[in-house]
Design a protein around this motif. Sequence first.
Motif, PDB file in Angstrom:
ATOM      1  N   ILE A  43       0.911  -1.165   0.035  1.00 16.66           N
ATOM      2  CA  ILE A  43      -0.018   0.055  -0.134  1.00 16.66           C
ATOM      3  C   ILE A  43       0.979   1.132  -0.007  1.00 16.66           C
ATOM      4  O   ILE A  43       0.580   2.398  -0.806  1.00 16.66           O
ATOM      5  CB  ILE A  43      -0.871  -0.141   1.271  1.00 16.66           C
ATOM      6  N   LYS A  44       2.053   1.260   0.631  1.00 21.33           N
ATOM      7  CA  LYS A  44       3.019   2.371   0.643  1.00 21.33           C
ATOM      8  C   LYS A  44       3.258   2.774  -0.708  1.00 21.33           C
ATOM      9  O   LYS A  44       3.471   4.125  -1.088  1.00 21.33           O
ATOM     10  CB  LYS A  44       4.057   2.372   1.602  1.00 21.33           C
ATOM     11  N   ASP A  45       3.448   1.807  -1.642  1.00 20.55           N
ATOM     12  CA  ASP A  45       3.974   2.143  -2.981  1.00 20.55           C
ATOM     13  C   ASP A  45       2.823   2.860  -3.676  1.00 20.55           C
ATOM     14  O   ASP A  45       3.160   3.676  -4.594  1.00 20.55           O
ATOM     15  CB  ASP A  45       4.256   0.902  -3.759  1.00 20.55           C
ATOM     16  N   VAL A  46       1.632   2.393  -3.368  1.00 18.29           N
ATOM     17  CA  VAL A  46       0.299   3.162  -4.234  1.00 18.29           C
ATOM     18  C   VAL A  46       0.140   4.651  -3.489  1.00 18.29           C
ATOM     19  O   VAL A  46      -0.030   5.496  -4.322  1.00 18.29           O
ATOM     20  CB  VAL A  46      -0.919   2.267  -3.839  1.00 18.29           C
ATOM     21  N   MET A  47       0.463   4.759  -2.160  1.00 18.64           N
ATOM     22  CA  MET A  47       0.604   5.976  -1.633  1.00 18.64           C
ATOM     23  C   MET A  47       1.645   6.922  -2.345  1.00 18.64           C
ATOM     24  O   MET A  47       1.317   8.101  -2.379  1.00 18.64           O
ATOM     25  CB  MET A  47       0.349   5.953  -0.300  1.00 18.64           C
ATOM     26  N   ASN A  49       3.782   6.494  -4.846  1.00 22.09           N
ATOM     27  CA  ASN A  49       3.985   6.502  -6.323  1.00 22.09           C
ATOM     28  C   ASN A  49       2.604   6.406  -7.026  1.00 22.09           C
ATOM     29  O   ASN A  49       2.731   6.179  -8.173  1.00 22.09           O
ATOM     30  CB  ASN A  49       4.846   5.372  -6.674  1.00 22.09           C
ATOM     31  N   SER A  50       1.741   7.191  -6.592  1.00 24.85           N
ATOM     32  CA  SER A  50       0.322   7.004  -7.266  1.00 24.85           C
ATOM     33  C   SER A  50       0.519   7.518  -8.572  1.00 24.85           C
ATOM     34  O   SER A  50      -0.219   7.158  -9.546  1.00 24.85           O
ATOM     35  CB  SER A  50      -0.646   7.662  -6.725  1.00 24.85           C
ATOM     36  N   GLY A  51       1.272   8.742  -8.928  1.00 28.10           N
ATOM     37  CA  GLY A  51       1.421   9.123  -9.955  1.00 28.10           C
ATOM     38  C   GLY A  51       1.943   8.235 -11.204  1.00 28.10           C
ATOM     39  O   GLY A  51       1.586   8.045 -12.304  1.00 28.10           O
ATOM     40  N   MET A  52       2.901   7.464 -10.837  1.00 30.38           N
ATOM     41  CA  MET A  52       3.839   6.519 -11.525  1.00 30.38           C
ATOM     42  C   MET A  52       2.489   5.402 -11.884  1.00 30.38           C
ATOM     43  O   MET A  52       2.783   4.811 -12.817  1.00 30.38           O
ATOM     44  CB  MET A  52       5.101   5.872 -10.858  1.00 30.38           C
ATOM     45  N   LEU A  53       1.969   4.870 -10.852  1.00 29.26           N
ATOM     46  CA  LEU A  53       1.122   3.663 -10.940  1.00 29.26           C
ATOM     47  C   LEU A  53      -0.212   3.942 -11.543  1.00 29.26           C
ATOM     48  O   LEU A  53      -1.006   3.036 -11.504  1.00 29.26           O
ATOM     49  CB  LEU A  53       0.971   3.041  -9.411  1.00 29.26           C
ATOM     50  N   LYS A  54      -0.605   5.294 -11.808  1.00 27.49           N
ATOM     51  CA  LYS A  54      -1.702   5.525 -12.251  1.00 27.49           C
ATOM     52  C   LYS A  54      -2.252   4.864 -13.688  1.00 27.49           C
ATOM     53  O   LYS A  54      -1.169   4.537 -14.407  1.00 27.49           O
ATOM     54  CB  LYS A  54      -1.954   7.117 -12.722  1.00 27.49           C
ATOM     55  N   ASP A  55      -3.457   4.356 -13.217  1.00 27.40           N
ATOM     56  CA  ASP A  55      -3.741   3.250 -14.543  1.00 27.40           C
ATOM     57  C   ASP A  55      -3.150   2.167 -14.533  1.00 27.40           C
ATOM     58  O   ASP A  55      -3.078   1.325 -15.569  1.00 27.40           O
ATOM     59  CB  ASP A  55      -4.000   3.856 -16.034  1.00 27.40           C
ATOM     60  N   HIS A  56      -2.384   1.702 -13.299  1.00 31.94           N
ATOM     61  CA  HIS A  56      -1.333   0.540 -13.350  1.00 31.94           C
ATOM     62  C   HIS A  56      -2.185  -0.470 -12.559  1.00 31.94           C
ATOM     63  O   HIS A  56      -2.783  -0.162 -11.545  1.00 31.94           O
ATOM     64  CB  HIS A  56      -0.158   0.710 -12.845  1.00 31.94           C
ATOM     65  N   ALA A  57      -2.258  -1.761 -12.949  1.00 34.31           N
ATOM     66  CA  ALA A  57      -3.013  -2.947 -12.246  1.00 34.31           C
ATOM     67  C   ALA A  57      -2.271  -3.419 -10.941  1.00 34.31           C
ATOM     68  O   ALA A  57      -0.915  -3.326 -11.286  1.00 34.31           O
ATOM     69  CB  ALA A  57      -3.097  -4.078 -13.173  1.00 34.31           C
ATOM     70  N   VAL A  58      -2.818  -3.351  -9.979  1.00 34.56           N
ATOM     71  CA  VAL A  58      -2.176  -3.660  -8.743  1.00 34.56           C
ATOM     72  C   VAL A  58      -3.005  -4.894  -8.122  1.00 34.56           C
ATOM     73  O   VAL A  58      -4.103  -5.107  -8.354  1.00 34.56           O
ATOM     74  CB  VAL A  58      -2.116  -2.585  -7.772  1.00 34.56           C
ATOM     75  N   VAL A  59      -2.363  -5.674  -7.205  1.00 36.52           N
ATOM     76  CA  VAL A  59      -2.754  -6.556  -6.141  1.00 36.52           C
ATOM     77  C   VAL A  59      -2.595  -6.154  -4.687  1.00 36.52           C
ATOM     78  O   VAL A  59      -1.416  -5.936  -4.402  1.00 36.52           O
ATOM     79  CB  VAL A  59      -2.329  -8.071  -6.533  1.00 36.52           C
ATOM     80  N   LEU A  60      -3.395  -5.896  -3.801  1.00 33.73           N
ATOM     81  CA  LEU A  60      -3.267  -5.588  -2.584  1.00 33.73           C
ATOM     82  C   LEU A  60      -3.536  -6.632  -1.773  1.00 33.73           C
ATOM     83  O   LEU A  60      -4.571  -7.202  -2.021  1.00 33.73           O
ATOM     84  CB  LEU A  60      -4.059  -4.102  -2.497  1.00 33.73           C
ATOM     85  N   GLU A  61      -3.276  -6.506  -0.359  1.00 38.77           N
ATOM     86  CA  GLU A  61      -3.658  -7.392   0.471  1.00 38.77           C
ATOM     87  C   GLU A  61      -3.780  -6.668   1.958  1.00 38.77           C
ATOM     88  O   GLU A  61      -3.192  -5.730   1.874  1.00 38.77           O
ATOM     89  CB  GLU A  61      -2.690  -8.670   0.683  1.00 38.77           C
ATOM     90  N   GLY A  62      -4.951  -6.853   2.440  1.00 37.41           N
ATOM     91  CA  GLY A  62      -4.936  -6.231   3.734  1.00 37.41           C
ATOM     92  C   GLY A  62      -6.373  -6.456   4.328  1.00 37.41           C
ATOM     93  O   GLY A  62      -7.287  -7.457   3.971  1.00 37.41           O
ATOM     94  N   PHE A  63      -7.040  -5.629   5.037  1.00 36.00           N
ATOM     95  CA  PHE A  63      -8.148  -5.427   5.656  1.00 36.00           C
ATOM     96  C   PHE A  63      -9.112  -4.393   5.253  1.00 36.00           C
ATOM     97  O   PHE A  63      -8.488  -3.294   5.543  1.00 36.00           O
ATOM     98  CB  PHE A  63      -7.956  -5.494   7.316  1.00 36.00           C
TER      99      PHE A  63
END
Length: 124
Positions: A43-47, A49-63
């Motif tokens: 999640i820290k990478d999404v938060m 690097n959101s500009g770099m990951l925009k429109d990028h597929a991700v798999v997240l795990e959590g609650f």
Amino acid sequence: MTKRAMTKSAVLAIATTLTLGPAIALATPTKMTYTGPVDVTPIKDVMHNSGMLKDHAVVLEGFLVKQISADTYMLSDGVDEVKVELDDDIRFNKAITPETRLRLYGEVEGGLTPEVEIDKVEFL
């Protein structure tokens, strides 16, 4: 029944089969079960690097720790949190609590506060 009526019925039956057969085959979802490793995005990478990951597929795990609206939640991995929006067609066969560990598949929507559009959810 006349020969002409039988031919017309046969042609109609064949046409119906050729028309509906592929539609029925495509409408029946196939469920693939994969039990190997999955490349999970922290999640820290999404938060951060959101500009770099925009429109990028991700798999997240959590609650899912907080419901914001009917289909929007805060997802936590125990350290960081990100807002996630579940697709309208996602349905659960059991209740989800803040202690239910999930794997979510989606796409990052960048911005000042990034959000992840979720397409699929798995219980872990």
